[in-house]
Design a protein around this motif. Sequence first.
Motif, PDB file in Angstrom:
ATOM      1  N   LEU A   1       3.412  -6.218   5.312  1.00 53.05           N
ATOM      2  CA  LEU A   1       3.009  -6.586   3.955  1.00 53.05           C
ATOM      3  C   LEU A   1       3.713  -7.847   3.479  1.00 53.05           C
ATOM      4  O   LEU A   1       3.520  -8.268   2.339  1.00 53.05           O
TER       5      LEU A   1
ATOM      6  N   LYS B   1      -2.486  11.586  -4.877  1.00 53.02           N
ATOM      7  CA  LYS B   1      -3.877  11.240  -4.588  1.00 53.02           C
ATOM      8  C   LYS B   1      -4.476  12.148  -3.516  1.00 53.02           C
ATOM      9  O   LYS B   1      -5.665  12.443  -3.545  1.00 53.02           O
TER      10      LYS B   1
ATOM     11  N   HIS C   1       1.900 -13.244  -3.570  1.00 53.68           N
ATOM     12  CA  HIS C   1       1.835 -12.680  -4.917  1.00 53.68           C
ATOM     13  C   HIS C   1       2.241 -13.749  -5.944  1.00 53.68           C
ATOM     14  O   HIS C   1       3.100 -14.580  -5.677  1.00 53.68           O
TER      15      HIS C   1
ATOM     16  N   ALA D   1       1.439 -10.801   2.257  1.00 48.30           N
ATOM     17  CA  ALA D   1       0.800 -10.484   0.979  1.00 48.30           C
ATOM     18  C   ALA D   1       1.815 -10.564  -0.164  1.00 48.30           C
ATOM     19  O   ALA D   1       1.483 -11.018  -1.263  1.00 48.30           O
TER      20      ALA D   1
ATOM     21  N   ARG E   1      -0.618  -0.060  -1.522  1.00 51.57           N
ATOM     22  CA  ARG E   1      -1.767   0.776  -1.876  1.00 51.57           C
ATOM     23  C   ARG E   1      -3.069   0.103  -1.477  1.00 51.57           C
ATOM     24  O   ARG E   1      -3.943   0.726  -0.867  1.00 51.57           O
ATOM     25  N   ARG E   2      -3.202  -1.177  -1.762  1.00 53.72           N
ATOM     26  CA  ARG E   2      -4.415  -1.897  -1.366  1.00 53.72           C
ATOM     27  C   ARG E   2      -4.549  -1.955   0.151  1.00 53.72           C
ATOM     28  O   ARG E   2      -5.635  -1.764   0.691  1.00 53.72           O
ATOM     29  N   HIS E   3      -3.455  -2.231   0.833  1.00 53.88           N
ATOM     30  CA  HIS E   3      -3.495  -2.364   2.291  1.00 53.88           C
ATOM     31  C   HIS E   3      -3.797  -1.022   2.961  1.00 53.88           C
ATOM     32  O   HIS E   3      -4.621  -0.946   3.865  1.00 53.88           O
TER      33      HIS E   3
ATOM     34  N   ARG F   1       1.925  -1.750  -5.189  1.00 55.87           N
ATOM     35  CA  ARG F   1       0.564  -2.268  -5.400  1.00 55.87           C
ATOM     36  C   ARG F   1      -0.009  -2.874  -4.133  1.00 55.87           C
ATOM     37  O   ARG F   1      -1.157  -2.651  -3.769  1.00 55.87           O
ATOM     38  N   ILE F   2       0.806  -3.664  -3.437  1.00 57.17           N
ATOM     39  CA  ILE F   2       0.347  -4.300  -2.203  1.00 57.17           C
ATOM     40  C   ILE F   2       0.069  -3.246  -1.140  1.00 57.17           C
ATOM     41  O   ILE F   2      -0.961  -3.288  -0.465  1.00 57.17           O
TER      42      ILE F   2
ATOM     43  N   ASP G   1      -5.248   1.640   1.684  1.00 51.48           N
ATOM     44  CA  ASP G   1      -6.620   2.067   1.390  1.00 51.48           C
ATOM     45  C   ASP G   1      -7.637   1.391   2.306  1.00 51.48           C
ATOM     46  O   ASP G   1      -8.618   1.991   2.707  1.00 51.48           O
ATOM     47  N   ARG G   2      -7.382   0.114   2.651  1.00 47.72           N
ATOM     48  CA  ARG G   2      -8.301  -0.623   3.528  1.00 47.72           C
ATOM     49  C   ARG G   2      -8.097  -0.307   5.004  1.00 47.72           C
ATOM     50  O   ARG G   2      -9.052  -0.202   5.751  1.00 47.72           O
TER      51      ARG G   2
END
Length: 192
Positions: free
Chosen positions: A71, A174, A78, A74, A142-144, A139-140, A146-147
């Motif tokens: 990460l 979740k 930011h 990313a 979670r996006r990564h 935040r980073i 999820d994908r």
Amino acid sequence: MSERGDEDVNGGPSPRVLILVLDSRSHKRDTRRAAGLAAYYLDEEGAEVDVVTAESRGWGQLDERARLHLLDKAEARHPLPWLERTIVSRVPRALVWPLKRLGRAGAVLDRAQTRASGIVHRRLFLPFYRHVRPLLLIRIARRHVDRAIDMAKVSRVIVIDDTSVPFAWRLARKHPGLTVTTRQVRTLEPEV
């Protein structure tokens, strides 16, 4: 394991383990612990292993079968670190650059600007960023995640460092059936 590598000998899907080491800078032994756990789950349990981290260095001992999700790029993109680099270093350097041709006075001004930028970075930004970084990494990540990772197939999430705890807590909320633990127990059996 079958030729496809996604089923065990009993015909069921291979278990999947997610190891979170978001900030291994504070403790270098975290990368060794994560690499040891990954090797165990790959060899002994036949599991697929994903390691999520924001530190690109220190992962040479990680088994190549484990998937390493970095990460750090990313995080560097930011707006917060970018804005700090721009305001504290780039803009002052651009203002001082034309004056460097003035000889000795320009060189003194350049050194003073470099020193002042370093002081502002170390004494003001870094203490602030230490508190904000875990939230930014959540935040980073979670996006990564999820994908890149199908959380429905993950059977256990192991948290190695303190920075990863808030993200693991959000994953547990979740996905209620997911085992999320800070215990680095070398088994996939459900905890009692």
